[in-house]
Design a protein around this motif. Structure first.
Motif, PDB file in Angstrom:
ATOM      1  N   ARG A 110       4.052  34.172  49.441  1.00 47.99           N
ATOM      2  CA  ARG A 110       5.119  34.504  48.769  1.00 47.99           C
ATOM      3  C   ARG A 110       5.424  33.323  47.863  1.00 47.99           C
ATOM      4  O   ARG A 110       5.892  33.237  46.674  1.00 47.99           O
ATOM      5  CB  ARG A 110       6.590  35.020  49.506  1.00 47.99           C
ATOM      6  CG  ARG A 110       6.185  36.383  49.994  1.00 47.99           C
ATOM      7  CD  ARG A 110       7.619  36.768  50.745  1.00 47.99           C
ATOM      8  NE  ARG A 110       8.837  36.633  49.800  1.00 47.99           N
ATOM      9  CZ  ARG A 110       9.121  37.880  49.340  1.00 47.99           C
ATOM     10  NH1 ARG A 110       8.517  38.812  49.275  1.00 47.99           N
ATOM     11  NH2 ARG A 110      10.471  37.619  48.515  1.00 47.99           N
TER      12      ARG A 110
ATOM     13  N   LEU B 181      -0.834  40.758  44.152  1.00 46.04           N
ATOM     14  CA  LEU B 181      -0.319  40.841  45.399  1.00 46.04           C
ATOM     15  C   LEU B 181      -0.350  42.186  45.824  1.00 46.04           C
ATOM     16  O   LEU B 181       0.282  43.113  45.032  1.00 46.04           O
ATOM     17  CB  LEU B 181       1.048  40.042  45.602  1.00 46.04           C
ATOM     18  CG  LEU B 181       1.743  40.352  46.892  1.00 46.04           C
ATOM     19  CD1 LEU B 181       0.936  39.550  48.106  1.00 46.04           C
ATOM     20  CD2 LEU B 181       3.184  39.801  46.941  1.00 46.04           C
TER      21      LEU B 181
ATOM     22  N   LEU C 202      -5.468  44.998  37.078  1.00 47.70           N
ATOM     23  CA  LEU C 202      -5.015  43.977  35.969  1.00 47.70           C
ATOM     24  C   LEU C 202      -5.896  43.055  36.013  1.00 47.70           C
ATOM     25  O   LEU C 202      -5.499  41.780  35.310  1.00 47.70           O
ATOM     26  CB  LEU C 202      -3.608  43.148  36.480  1.00 47.70           C
ATOM     27  CG  LEU C 202      -2.435  44.174  36.206  1.00 47.70           C
ATOM     28  CD1 LEU C 202      -1.008  43.793  36.914  1.00 47.70           C
ATOM     29  CD2 LEU C 202      -1.981  44.491  34.518  1.00 47.70           C
TER      30      LEU C 202
ATOM     31  N   HIS D 204       1.157  48.299  28.914  1.00 38.53           N
ATOM     32  CA  HIS D 204       2.205  48.069  28.306  1.00 38.53           C
ATOM     33  C   HIS D 204       2.725  46.427  28.480  1.00 38.53           C
ATOM     34  O   HIS D 204       3.371  45.718  27.933  1.00 38.53           O
ATOM     35  CB  HIS D 204       3.426  48.817  28.649  1.00 38.53           C
ATOM     36  CG  HIS D 204       3.251  50.197  28.369  1.00 38.53           C
ATOM     37  ND1 HIS D 204       3.177  51.501  29.297  1.00 38.53           N
ATOM     38  CD2 HIS D 204       3.583  50.618  27.229  1.00 38.53           C
ATOM     39  CE1 HIS D 204       3.267  52.277  28.318  1.00 38.53           C
ATOM     40  NE2 HIS D 204       3.357  52.156  27.248  1.00 38.53           N
ATOM     41  N   VAL D 205       1.985  45.760  29.695  1.00 41.45           N
ATOM     42  CA  VAL D 205       2.059  44.301  29.634  1.00 41.45           C
ATOM     43  C   VAL D 205       1.011  43.681  28.984  1.00 41.45           C
ATOM     44  O   VAL D 205       1.058  42.793  28.331  1.00 41.45           O
ATOM     45  CB  VAL D 205       2.164  44.064  31.181  1.00 41.45           C
ATOM     46  CG1 VAL D 205       2.169  42.658  31.502  1.00 41.45           C
ATOM     47  CG2 VAL D 205       3.540  44.585  31.929  1.00 41.45           C
TER      48      VAL D 205
ATOM     49  N   THR E 103       2.606  33.244  45.199  1.00 41.17           N
ATOM     50  CA  THR E 103       2.795  34.453  43.955  1.00 41.17           C
ATOM     51  C   THR E 103       3.996  33.814  43.264  1.00 41.17           C
ATOM     52  O   THR E 103       4.417  34.980  42.503  1.00 41.17           O
ATOM     53  CB  THR E 103       2.594  35.661  44.631  1.00 41.17           C
ATOM     54  OG1 THR E 103       3.698  35.705  45.922  1.00 41.17           O
ATOM     55  CG2 THR E 103       1.359  36.098  45.433  1.00 41.17           C
ATOM     56  N   MET E 104       4.746  32.903  43.660  1.00 38.31           N
ATOM     57  CA  MET E 104       5.926  32.828  43.003  1.00 38.31           C
ATOM     58  C   MET E 104       7.013  33.669  43.347  1.00 38.31           C
ATOM     59  O   MET E 104       8.087  33.709  42.389  1.00 38.31           O
ATOM     60  CB  MET E 104       5.624  32.302  41.367  1.00 38.31           C
ATOM     61  CG  MET E 104       4.551  31.167  41.409  1.00 38.31           C
ATOM     62  SD  MET E 104       4.608  30.573  39.690  1.00 38.31           S
ATOM     63  CE  MET E 104       3.375  31.094  39.010  1.00 38.31           C
ATOM     64  N   LEU E 105       7.020  34.587  44.362  1.00 33.08           N
ATOM     65  CA  LEU E 105       8.105  35.376  44.342  1.00 33.08           C
ATOM     66  C   LEU E 105       9.462  34.329  45.287  1.00 33.08           C
ATOM     67  O   LEU E 105      10.435  34.479  45.198  1.00 33.08           O
ATOM     68  CB  LEU E 105       7.799  36.370  45.646  1.00 33.08           C
ATOM     69  CG  LEU E 105       7.143  37.506  44.898  1.00 33.08           C
ATOM     70  CD1 LEU E 105       6.619  38.475  45.988  1.00 33.08           C
ATOM     71  CD2 LEU E 105       7.836  38.255  43.882  1.00 33.08           C
ATOM     72  N   GLU E 106       9.051  33.330  45.977  1.00 30.96           N
ATOM     73  CA  GLU E 106       9.782  32.255  46.495  1.00 30.96           C
ATOM     74  C   GLU E 106       9.445  30.928  45.925  1.00 30.96           C
ATOM     75  O   GLU E 106       8.265  30.579  45.582  1.00 30.96           O
ATOM     76  CB  GLU E 106       9.652  32.216  47.982  1.00 30.96           C
ATOM     77  CG  GLU E 106       9.600  33.285  48.994  1.00 30.96           C
ATOM     78  CD  GLU E 106      11.253  33.789  48.931  1.00 30.96           C
ATOM     79  OE1 GLU E 106      12.144  33.159  48.540  1.00 30.96           O
ATOM     80  OE2 GLU E 106      11.286  34.974  49.463  1.00 30.96           O
TER      81      GLU E 106
ATOM     82  N   LYS F 123      -1.130  45.256  27.126  1.00 32.45           N
ATOM     83  CA  LYS F 123      -1.571  45.763  25.982  1.00 32.45           C
ATOM     84  C   LYS F 123      -2.908  46.155  25.601  1.00 32.45           C
ATOM     85  O   LYS F 123      -3.498  45.736  24.533  1.00 32.45           O
ATOM     86  CB  LYS F 123      -1.051  44.722  24.610  1.00 32.45           C
ATOM     87  CG  LYS F 123       0.168  44.131  24.877  1.00 32.45           C
ATOM     88  CD  LYS F 123       1.640  44.857  24.373  1.00 32.45           C
ATOM     89  CE  LYS F 123       2.637  44.207  24.717  1.00 32.45           C
ATOM     90  NZ  LYS F 123       3.724  45.298  24.770  1.00 32.45           N
TER      91      LYS F 123
ATOM     92  N   ARG G  27       3.483  30.493  31.848  1.00 34.23           N
ATOM     93  CA  ARG G  27       3.721  31.264  33.026  1.00 34.23           C
ATOM     94  C   ARG G  27       2.968  32.586  33.101  1.00 34.23           C
ATOM     95  O   ARG G  27       2.508  33.244  34.107  1.00 34.23           O
ATOM     96  CB  ARG G  27       5.024  31.591  33.277  1.00 34.23           C
ATOM     97  CG  ARG G  27       5.699  32.433  34.500  1.00 34.23           C
ATOM     98  CD  ARG G  27       5.855  31.801  35.584  1.00 34.23           C
ATOM     99  NE  ARG G  27       6.285  32.679  36.781  1.00 34.23           N
ATOM    100  CZ  ARG G  27       7.329  32.571  37.352  1.00 34.23           C
ATOM    101  NH1 ARG G  27       8.090  31.574  37.035  1.00 34.23           N
ATOM    102  NH2 ARG G  27       7.569  33.349  38.383  1.00 34.23           N
TER     103      ARG G  27
ATOM    104  N   ALA H 148       1.138  48.901  33.871  1.00 26.95           N
ATOM    105  CA  ALA H 148       1.187  47.487  33.530  1.00 26.95           C
ATOM    106  C   ALA H 148      -0.019  47.151  32.541  1.00 26.95           C
ATOM    107  O   ALA H 148       0.156  46.484  31.334  1.00 26.95           O
ATOM    108  CB  ALA H 148       1.055  46.745  34.757  1.00 26.95           C
TER     109      ALA H 148
END
Lengths: 251, 215
Positions: free
Chosen positions: A47, A92, A164, A115-116, A50-53, A118, A83, A112
């Motif tokens: 976590r 993840l 992705l 739309h993320v 993956t920068m969740l924490e 593109k 970022r 994703a």
């Protein structure tokens, strides 16, 4: 250059130190398994990666680019476009899938990328169908997550992460929410990814699987790396704490 | 008075009730979302003010609120309130219902598992994308039964505007009943409210069914 480099990571929750100065690195194409008793900090490590924490201390970098660092209590996390770029390096797979229940299997996978990232719809759909085929779910693209078994959900979640095109894929106990019958099908899929030389970091309680698939294994205990090496080195080292842990699995 | 005339007058009153109902919903449904964001704002004074607002709106009768919205400006600033009545009604009803809707939205939004936000973050969705595409559609499904409850209550609450002497169906029914000494207009008005709510419940059930493709 290492794909992922975590240096001297520290993380506490409400004064409880979960990660105590942990350093790990992952090379491109490598498969690293992280094993260890519950509460040893394995999931927290993922976590944080993956920068969740947010970390309390240390430094995280991907391909030599610093993603996060905390020095003298000063927290520096990359922001904006940088970022986004660094976040696109990793994916993840969660323990409890976290699929979007209101989206069909196909939309879960393609939304994703379209739309993320593109990317062109036709290309994304073609890729998603290929991924579903690989997951053995080619007939499920119009199904909704609630119509699938846990094992099927997890395979969709893996396809969603792969769509992705991450450079590294993290698995947070991908089979812990599944009954033994469904565990096998998910492990088989993860193993098939290994053949594609996708870089993976897998937190798991499946000892035989970890031994079989990994290039390197980290045994974590009480927030520290207790043992690290090839599967043979770790499993046959005669390390006291490791043997005690393995004893509970009868490996 | 013939039944025909009575029905015509009540129907005209019903038109006013419907207008109040529709405008109140039109304003309070989106406003409830704004109030929700204020309620959970990280800026403490904002969330405090909104909390007090919700507490007052829910803690006092709507009829009293309508009286204050209508007569308040006159007593406070000697404002000329001629022609202001309808505005005061829509203002009072909308602000009152927005408070309830905000709390309904909050319960729905807070019931979405944290994992949904985390998955969205990992897939690269931005904050507004996450809310609009991932969270909101799921919230709508969850809150629909509670919203239906409020909407049905609103249909009946439109009758409260008789307290500021606004002529809608309930006021018309009272006038006719008093003038003609008959209970019939009340029965007919009750029928109107009931049928309207029956339709509301039916429409909302259709929405619910439409969203039943997943759970």
């Amino acid at each position: 250059m290492n794909l992922l480099e975590m240096k001297h990571i520290r993380k506490s929750f409400d004064g409880l130190e979960v990660l105590k100065d942990i350093s790990i690195s992952v090379k491109e194409g490598e498969i690293l398994s992280v094993i260890g008793p519950s509460g040893s900090g394995k999931s927290t490590l993922l976590r944080c990666a993956t920068m969740l924490e947010h970390i309390d201390g240390g430094e995280i970098s991907y391909l030599g680019e610093i993603a996060a660092s905390v020095k003298d209590g000063k927290e520096l996390y990359v922001k904006g476009e940088k970022r986004k770029q660094i976040s696109s390096y990793f994916g993840l797979v969660f323990q409890n899938f976290n699929l979007f229940p209101h989206y069909s299997v196909m939309r879960n996978i393609t939304d994703a990328p379209i739309h993320v990232q593109k990317r062109a719809k036709a290309e994304v759909y073609a890729e998603a169908r290929a991924l579903l085929k690989k997951m053995g779910l080619e007939d499920k693209e119009d199904a909704y997550p609630c119509q699938l078994s846990g094992g099927q959900c997890q395979r969709v979640a893996i396809a969603r992460a792969l769509a992705l095109n991450p450079k590294i894929l993290f698995f947070d106990e991908p089979t812990s929410a599944l009954d033994p019958e469904l565990t096998g099908e998910v492990l088989r899929v993860i193993k098939s990814l290994a053949d594609l030389k996708i870089t993976m970091v897998i937190v798991t309680h499946e000892m035989a699987f970890a031994r079989d698939i990994s290039d390197r294994i980290i045994f974590m205990d009480k927030g520290l790396v207790a043992l690290e090496g090839t599967p043979e080195e770790v499993f046959d080292a005669g390390h006291a704490r490791m043997q005690e842990f393995l004893g509970k699995f009868n490996v | 008075m013939s039944l025909n005339v009575m029905l015509r007058q009540l129907t005209m009153g019903f038109g006013q009730s419907c207008l109040i109902f529709a405008l109140t919903l039109l304003f309070s449904l989106p406003l409830g979302m704004v109030v929700y964001f204020g309620r959970v704002s990280r800026i403490k004074p904002v969330s405090w003010l909104v909390k007090i607002y919700i507490s007052i709106m829910r803690g006092t009768p709507l009829m009293l609120q309508l009286l204050i919205w209508y007569f308040g400006p006159f007593y406070l600033w000697k404002m000329n309130i001629g022609g202001y009545k309808f505005t005061a009604i829509i203002l009072g009803c909308s602000l009152n219902y927005a408070a309830y809707f905000a709390e309904i939205y909050r319960s729905g939004i807070e019931s979405i598992p944290k994992g949904q936000y985390e998955a969205a973050q990992l897939l690269g969705y931005g904050k507004s994308q996450t809310f609009l595409k991932i969270i909101l559609p799921q919230v709508i499904k969850i809150v629909l039964p509670s919203v239906t409850n409020e909407v049905i209550t609103l249909v009946k609450d439109t009758s409260l505007v008789y307290s500021v002497s606004y002529i809608e169906m309930f006021a018309v029914a009272k006038q006719i009943a008093a003038a003609q000494t008959t209970v019939l207009p009340f029965v007919i008005a009750g029928g109107f409210y009931y049928i309207f709510n029956f339709v509301v419940a039916w429409v909302m059930e259709l929405f619910e069914k439409k969203l039943n493709y997943y759970h």
